[in-house]
Design an enzyme around this catalytic site. Structure first.
Site, PDB file in Angstrom:
ATOM      1  N   ASP A 109      24.061  37.013  59.124  1.00  0.00           N
ATOM      2  CA  ASP A 109      22.642  36.766  58.898  1.00  0.00           C
ATOM      3  C   ASP A 109      21.771  37.160  60.085  1.00  0.00           C
ATOM      4  O   ASP A 109      20.552  37.218  59.961  1.00  0.00           O
ATOM      5  CB  ASP A 109      22.429  35.258  58.686  1.00  0.00           C
ATOM      6  CG  ASP A 109      22.608  34.852  57.248  1.00  0.00           C
ATOM      7  OD1 ASP A 109      22.228  35.621  56.371  1.00  0.00           O
ATOM      8  OD2 ASP A 109      23.137  33.743  57.016  1.00  0.00           O
TER       9      ASP A 109
HETATM   10  C1  BGC Z   1      22.229  31.197  62.136  1.00  0.00           C
HETATM   11  C2  BGC Z   1      23.184  31.785  61.156  1.00  0.00           C
HETATM   12  C3  BGC Z   1      22.809  31.367  59.775  1.00  0.00           C
HETATM   13  C4  BGC Z   1      21.344  31.599  59.485  1.00  0.00           C
HETATM   14  C5  BGC Z   1      21.001  31.007  58.143  1.00  0.00           C
HETATM   15  C6  BGC Z   1      20.822  31.546  61.752  1.00  0.00           C
HETATM   16  O1  BGC Z   1      19.932  30.997  62.669  1.00  0.00           O
HETATM   17  O2  BGC Z   1      22.540  31.680  63.416  1.00  0.00           O
HETATM   18  O3  BGC Z   1      24.503  31.398  61.464  1.00  0.00           O
HETATM   19  O4  BGC Z   1      23.555  32.110  58.868  1.00  0.00           O
HETATM   20  O5  BGC Z   1      20.538  31.050  60.482  1.00  0.00           O
HETATM   21  O6  BGC Z   1      19.666  31.141  57.810  1.00  0.00           O
HETATM   22  C1  NOJ Z   2      26.124  30.878  58.314  1.00  0.00           C
HETATM   23  C2  NOJ Z   2      25.618  31.220  56.964  1.00  0.00           C
HETATM   24  O1  NOJ Z   2      25.627  30.070  56.144  1.00  0.00           O
HETATM   25  C3  NOJ Z   2      26.461  32.321  56.343  1.00  0.00           C
HETATM   26  O2  NOJ Z   2      25.943  32.674  55.090  1.00  0.00           O
HETATM   27  C4  NOJ Z   2      26.522  33.493  57.259  1.00  0.00           C
HETATM   28  O3  NOJ Z   2      27.369  34.459  56.669  1.00  0.00           O
HETATM   29  C5  NOJ Z   2      27.037  33.110  58.632  1.00  0.00           C
HETATM   30  N1  NOJ Z   2      26.232  32.054  59.152  1.00  0.00           N
HETATM   31  C6  NOJ Z   2      27.021  34.274  59.611  1.00  0.00           C
HETATM   32  O4  NOJ Z   2      25.749  34.629  59.989  1.00  0.00           O
END
Ligand code: BGC
Ligand code: NOJ
Length: 811
Positions: free
Chosen positions: A483
């Protein structure tokens, strides 16, 4: 250092000090009523939606930590204490917390009084039960004063923590005997209320927080407890609470038990009131009556145990390695169920007010719970599919209460569509229920646009085919699995979303990771087509997949590993020419799982590069070298300090991809080593470093670039649960559901002599014994099914109800 121990026979983790490095929590409830509960009785309850139906208040990110919950104060002479130590923090003579499956037992002792607080959410009911047992072991008569206390939330947790000009004036309660009714907003738009009750009449009560704690008091020093007792306050506005006082003389050796409950009740609009303004309490009274009998709590506990035994019974392994067995048999499956229930909404790191259900997350969670609750998995798939757009893209998130896609986040995360194939494929392999593909599902939550699920999968696959970039690799859109790799965002101002600022459908930035997914789950799609006799479509898909494999080995190969992506300017990400972020874990895992470069050697080379460049003693970091400055063209990933989260943290979620990838190549020793390093039970003895619960996975462990290398964060709600369960059960132990039956294909360390698995599958029970006389890491030499030699390693589907003995000889 350990702060407790596993009790495998009782399926509990026993915490032996309240001073754990962080609150260590448990989840009570698995249907509609939930409670998050820490080892010191902190936490909160909600009904279905942690934001919109919050029953009790919890202050995140507070200091002191973890003060709100389900506390009981005991006043014994001048000493006031809590069985769970918090919030008074009075030193206890003894303490133990047992987190079990769906229940928690907390026991504290002080000055010869033993207090046992047992909490659970009964199956089939919308309430939390808390049984308090007090025993006088002191040899002298005691006069105790006992006070349970909860603070109500005014339902919408977001509004509750921000809209004070209104909320300080809306609170309302009613008190009838031993029951305190919280009915804020019931007069107008709500048809639900909460009730806190005891199974006996208290000596006094308070429902206004100011009266119980004191205006300048605190949960650590409630005025009513330390002073003259409860005052009978009735909350009008401000903060409604439920506090009661019981004056309990306790003879030496005597024991007293009080049962408390916190329930959620909904009334039909026409039955809301019994008199103007007076709540119709009949449903609450019926609920209280269900637990009036002393045996009812034990019965509820027994029912819970039975429920979990049945769920976990679908996969039980016996390897002789206790740590492995307890994770597979108990805790990893338990965590998978919790992620099914919560998605990413409510934990001690997720406030319950943020994201709803993630499209990608929910599809992946399925991989871990489908074998336990296939019927609920079926519904989940249909709900998720209904948030897909007609062009195959998808809302990135949706709300659990409405099941509607979130407009605020929208779509454009270009890996999302392929995860729907992954989840559905897992369901089909588990159940053989092909009828799901005929189910009509909305597109964009619009019934007018409904099409069979099969059509949804088709559009998922085609979405990638029609969204390719300059190299022929899939366009990344707002982000893929990572993400934080935001290649079309360019966020320069605080507060802007990293994901949805800037043009979403950048026509240049591409993802090698999605390419790997396309090959892996595209094959699953092609196999589904073949099974349905759609041969032309299968062939067409296979051609597109073969093309993609070539593209990956060309534009996606860096010489020693798979590249990660191309940015919006066509520059390589995750290649040797990059100054930072030369190699990423995700494409190595996904491309090798997809079998790309397996024959031609790139796969093995990529995994060697992972070992050489990304390995640490606590797991594999996401990338190296970590980004040391903000790269506008990369987005959120470079906003994290080195070693945290996606910027070179140990993202536990993609470590199991490497486990699976290693088993593809037959590397059983290495696969298990990777599994072991992030596995909570194997790192229990470094809990002072790891800090999060030693019975569940965390999303992230700080990487070697971080000052706090080895420290876990974001425990419980993570795709790590499902992926590690998949990696250990299917890739290492090798019990793989396929479209045609169960295949047995273990890949284990060479010194494993054998193991046994009991697996429930499509209604039959398979008792599988694997032997490894020659000490190989992979390969099945012979398989006997009920004593008869099988052809290869696929067990044909057996009739429901049958018990099948399977003997597998590796070699
Ligand atoms: C986090 C990610 C997560 C995302 C979800 C980010 O700030 O680092 O791990 O998947 O937010 O919106
Ligand atoms: C947490 C999110 O919930 C997941 O969808 C994502 O793939 C991982 N972070 C990596 O960014």
């Amino acid at each position: 250092m350990q702060y407790g121990r596993f009790d495998d026979a009782r399926r509990e983790y026993v915490i032996t000090t309240p001073r754990t490095p962080l609150p260590w929590i448990n989840y009570l409830g698995s249907e509609e009523f939930f409670t998050i509960l820490s080892n010191t009785a902190g936490g909160y309850s909600f009904y279905r939606d942690a934001r919109l139906r919050r029953l009790t208040r919890y202050r995140y990110n507070n200091a002191p930590l973890d003060q709100e919950g389900f506390h009981v104060y005991i006043r014994d002479g001048e000493t006031v204490w809590n069985p769970g130590w918090q919030p008074t923090q009075t030193e206890l003579d003894r303490y133990e917390c047992r987190h079990g499956l769906g229940y928690t037992l907390i026991e504290g002792g002080k000055n010869g009084v033993l207090a046992r607080q047992e909490l659970l959410v009964p199956q089939g009911d919308n309430c939390l039960l808390m049984r308090l047992t007090l025993r006088n072991e002191s040899g002298a008569a005691k006069r105790l004063r006992v006070f349970p206390y909860v603070e109500f939330c005014l339902w919408d947790a977001m509004d509750d923590s921000s809209n004070f000009q209104r909320n300080f004036s809306t609170g309302e309660v009613e008190v009838v005997g031993p029951a305190i009714y919280h009915k804020t907003e019931y007069r107008e738009r709500r048809d639900h209320y909460a009730v806190f009750w005891a199974d006996r009449q208290p000596d006094a009560f308070d429902t206004a927080r100011d009266a119980f704690l004191g205006v300048y008091g605190s949960p650590a020093r409630p005025e009513a407890v330390f002073g003259g007792g409860c005052t009978g306050s009735l909350a009008h506005g401000w903060q409604p609470v439920a506090a009661q006082q019981f004056d309990l003389p306790l003879a030496p050796g005597a024991e007293e038990t009080i049962l408390f409950g916190l329930g959620y009740i909904e009334n039909p609009a026409a039955e809301k009131f019994t008199a103007p303004g007076v709540v119709n309490k009949s449903r609450a009274e019926a609920m209280m009556a269900r637990y009036a009998d002393a045996a009812s709590f034990d019965a509820a506990l027994e029912a819970l145990r039975g429920h979990w035994s049945a769920l976990l019974g679908g996969f039980q392994v016996s390897t002789g390695e206790a740590k492995l067995d307890r994770m597979v048999n108990i805790w990893n499956q338990y965590q998978c169920m919790v992620t099914f229930n919560m998605s990413r909404s409510a934990s001690y790191f997720e406030s319950g007010m943020g994201r709803g259900m993630g499209f990608r997350d929910s599809c992946q969670d399925l991989l871990g719970f489908v074998h336990m609750i296939p019927e609920r998995a079926r519904q989940r798939i249909l709900d998720i599919a209904a948030t897909q757009f007609p062009d195959g893209s998808a809302y990135h998130q949706y709300q659990p209460l409405t099941k509607k896609g979130n407009l605020a986040v929208g779509s454009g995360f270009n890996d999302d569509p392929l995860w729907l194939i992954a989840g559905t494929d897992a369901y089909l392999r588990e159940t053989g229920d092909w009828s799901i593909l005929d189910e009509l599902c909305d597109f964009d939550n619009d019934p007018q646009l409904a099409q069979p699920l099969l059509e949804h999968l088709r559009r998922s696959f085609r979405y990638t085919c029609t969204h390719l970039g300059p190299h022929g690799l899939p366009l990344i859109g707002r982000a893929d699995w990572n993400d934080c790799l935001n290649l079309n965002c360019f966020s320069e101002h605080p507060g802007e979303s990293f994901q949805i600022t800037g043009p979403s459908e950048g026509p240049v930035a591409e993802s090698v990771f999605i390419a790997g997914m396309f090959v892996k789950y595209g094959r699953a799609w092609a196999a589904i087509c073949r099974h349905l006799g759609l041969d032309a479509e299968a062939a067409e898909a296979e051609t597109a997949i073969a093309d993609m494999e070539k593209t990956v080995l060309d534009a996606g190969w860096d010489g020693e590993w798979f590249r990660r992506a191309y940015d919006a300017f066509g520059h390589v990400i995750g290649g040797r020419e990059c100054e930072e972020g030369q190699i990423f874990i995700e494409p190595q895992g996904m491309c090798v799982m997809a079998g790309i470069g397996k024959e031609s050697g790139e796969a093995a080379r990529a995994l060697r590069s992972v070992e050489e460049r990304l390995d640490t003693k606590y797991g594999i970091v996401l990338l190296q070298p970590a980004y040391t400055r903000y790269h506008l063209e990369l987005g959120e990933i470079s906003s994290y300090p080195p070693g945290y989260k996606e910027n070179a943290g140990i993202f536990c979620h993609n470590n199991p991809w490497i486990v699976c990838a290693e088993t593809e190549l037959g590397h059983g020793d290495r696969a298990f080593e990777v599994y072991r390093r992030t596995c909570p039970a194997f790192i229990e003895d470094i809990s002072e470093i790891h800090r999060t619960e030693p019975y569940v996975y965390s999303q992230m462990v700080a990487g070697r670039d971080a000052p706090s290398f080895g420290e876990g964060k974001n425990s419980w709600l993570t795709g790590t649960a499902a992926w590690t369960f998949l990696s250990v059960s299917q890739a290492i132990l090798g019990v793989k559901p396929t479209l045609d039956g169960l295949a047995i294909d273990p890949c284990v360390p060479a010194d494993v002599k054998g193991f046994s698995v009991v697996r429930r599958y499509r209604g039959a029970e398979y008792r599988i014994r694997v032997e490894n006389p020659d000490g190989v890491q992979k390969g099945v030499r012979r398989m006997l099914v009920d004593g008869k030699a099988a052809d290869g390693n696929l067990i044909p589907v057996q009739p429901a109800g049958s018990v099948v003995e399977v003997l597998v000889t590796m070699g």
